[in-house]
Structure formats: structure tokens, C-alpha cells
Design an enzyme around this catalytic site. Structure first.
Site, short mmCIF file in Angstrom:
data_model
loop_
_atom_site.label_atom_id
_atom_site.label_comp_id
_atom_site.label_asym_id
_atom_site.label_seq_id
_atom_site.Cartn_x
_atom_site.Cartn_y
_atom_site.Cartn_z
N TYR A 167 18.58 -18.48 -0.04
CA TYR A 167 17.86 -19.44 0.32
C TYR A 167 16.80 -19.51 1.51
CZ TYR A 167 18.98 -23.21 4.17
OH TYR A 167 18.64 -23.40 4.89
N LYS A 171 13.53 -21.98 0.61
CA LYS A 171 13.11 -23.00 1.52
C LYS A 171 11.59 -21.89 1.98
CE LYS A 171 16.27 -25.24 2.04
NZ LYS A 171 16.50 -26.44 1.59
#
Length: 271
Positions: A167, A171
Site C-alpha cells: 500500500y 501510494k
């Protein structure tokens, strides 16, 4: 003819953005979940908005191309706002990377072809991208040259196994993808930028907080002691897609209530 506003992902943030900037324009909503998508479309139509709903598989090139083609046939695309993504508790590392990173790459590449002068793309990243440092150098170098298909080969070679790591890396990559794309989008007279929200208040936040106790501590001690709301992000989107923000492109807006600053200070003081 009304401007077309494409909103990808119809969670709380996507709906808040649709309500904020959709009136007077024509909304194209896109999501993977067919039932949820059409329920959201009906809700907005009943509230007086003009809405088209398109089922989208963000990982599939043809699906993304079909969305862009549908939107462009309805009129001039003014804004593409990409809110769809998976959190660390929602899936495994591979799926998170495919959706958050490769899927975002497909959106950026595909919609660039349909942009006009004054159009804007807004990608929702995360404050997690500001805290990730692993793979920084090779990731940054890769972003400036890689198409989505090439990027997938590169990312798969990293063999990332942990969802939280996947994650944060995805990002960070989203922020870099926007920086890399800004020059090409400018050739169309269009802008592209990202927004990095902090901990967002939504139905999933209870799960996130239970599984990640550090979030509770951060919220209790950071500068602004509350979660980000979808409306906070919608307000930023309203400004960034407007002519008042015409000089802003290729950058990221961090909207986290000071969480990143607090966390970094905490890390420095602990050494």
C-alpha cells in the site's frame, strides 16, 4: 454542451466529490461493483444530477479504454478524478499493487489521449506515500519512463509480500506517476496532480483502526485531532479542478491534519 466529470470509485469520497462539483455538469461514475455503482447513480439522479454509470475493471486495459471512450463521446472531459483503491486490510499485496499502482497508471495513460486545454486529472494518493522510503531511488527512476505494462513487470520483480508495504509503495508511486505525467499532459494544455489524504472517516475506518492501533495514537496526538472527512477532500478537489488552480500541476497536496509531520517528528525524537 455540459462538461464531463469522470469520477472513478464511488465510495464516500467519490460521492462527496460528485455532489460538490457535479451540479451543472454531466457526471460519469465508474466502479467495479455494479450494484453499488448503480445505486449511487440512482441516488444522484434522484437528487437532480445528470449521471452515466460505467462498470470498470481498472486493471483491464480494454475496460479503462472503454470508459474513456464513453466519457469522451458524451462531451468534452473537464476532469477525471480517480478515487478508487484498496487499503492494506482489503486485499493481498499483489492485488493492492495491481489496483493502486498499475490501475492508476492505466487511468493516467488512457485519459491523457482525451484531455483538452483546461482539463485536469486528480489522483487520490495517501499520506502513506509520504512516509514510504523503501525503493525510493529505483521507483522514482522507473516512473519517468515506464508504461503501465512495463511498470507491472518491474513491480512484480520486487516480490513484495506484505499488504501494508504494498500500500505505502503504491501510494508513493502514485505521487511519482503524477509528477512524471505532468509534462505529457501539458502538451494537451491539461493539468494533473494528486491529493494525499490522511486517515479518512468512512465505513472501513473501524476495521483499519482495530487492525492498526498506531492509528489511534496518531489521531489522538497529531496537530488536528480528527479524521479527514470525504467533504474535506471534495473541497480541495473543487478548488484544484477550477480555473483558480490553473498554475498547479505535477504536484501533490497533503491533507492529513498534520499527521505526517507528527509521525516524522516522533521518529526523529525517538533516535
Amino acid at each position: 454542451m455540459k462538461n464531463i466529470i469522470v469520477i472513478i470509485g464511488i465510495g464516500g469520497m467519490g460521492i462527496a466529490i460528485a455532489r460538490r462539483i457535479g451540479r451543472g455538469n454531466r457526471l460519469v461514475l465508474a466502479d467495479f461493483d455494479n450494484m453499488k455503482l448503480h445505486a449511487a447513480a440512482r441516488e444522484l439522479i434522484n437528487a437532480g444530477y445528470e449521471v452515466e454509470a460505467v462498470v470498470l475493471d481498472i486493471i483491464n486495459r480494454k475496460s479503462v479504454e472503454d470508459l474513456a471512450e464513453t466519457a469522451s463521446q458524451l462531451g468534452e472531459i473537464h476532469a477525471v478524478i480517480h478515487t478508487a483503491g484498496l487499503s492494506p486490510t482489503m486485499s493481498d499485496a499483489q492485488r493492492i499493487l495491481d489496483v493502486n499502482l498499475i490501475g492508476t497508471g492505466r487511468i493516467i495513460e488512457t485519459f491523457q489521449k482525451h484531455m483538452k486545454a483546461g482539463s485536469v486529472g486528480i489522483i487520490i494518493a495517501s499520506m502513506a506515500g509520504h512516509m514510504s522510503t523503501r525503493y525510493d531511488n529505483i521507483l522514482e527512476k522507473q516512473q519517468w519512463s515506464a508504461a503501465a505494462d512495463e511498470l507491472k513487470i518491474f513491480v512484480d520483480s520486487l516480490e513484495i509480500k506484505q499488504s501494508a508495504e504494498a500500500y505505502s509503495i503504491s501510494k508513493k508511486a502514485n505521487i511519482l506517476q503524477v509528477q512524471a505525467a505532468a509534462v505529457n499532459w501539458a502538451e494537451k494544455g491539461a493539468r494533473i496532480l494528486s491529493i494525499s489524504p490522511g486517515i479518512i472517516s468512512n465505513p472501513m475506518v473501524g476495521v483499519e483502526k482495530r487492525k492498526q492501533s498506531a492509528k489511534n495514537y496518531t489521531l489522538e496526538n497529531a496537530t488536528v485531532k480528527r479524521m479527514v472527512t470525504p467533504e474535506d477532500i471534495a473541497a480541495a478537489v473543487e478548488f484544484l479542478q477550477s480555473s483558480q488552480a490553473s498554475f498547479i500541476t505535477g504536484t501533490d497536496l497533503l491533507i492529513d491534519g498534520g499527521v505526517t509531520s507528527f509521525t516524522k517528528n516522533l521518529q526523529l525524537n525517538s533516535h
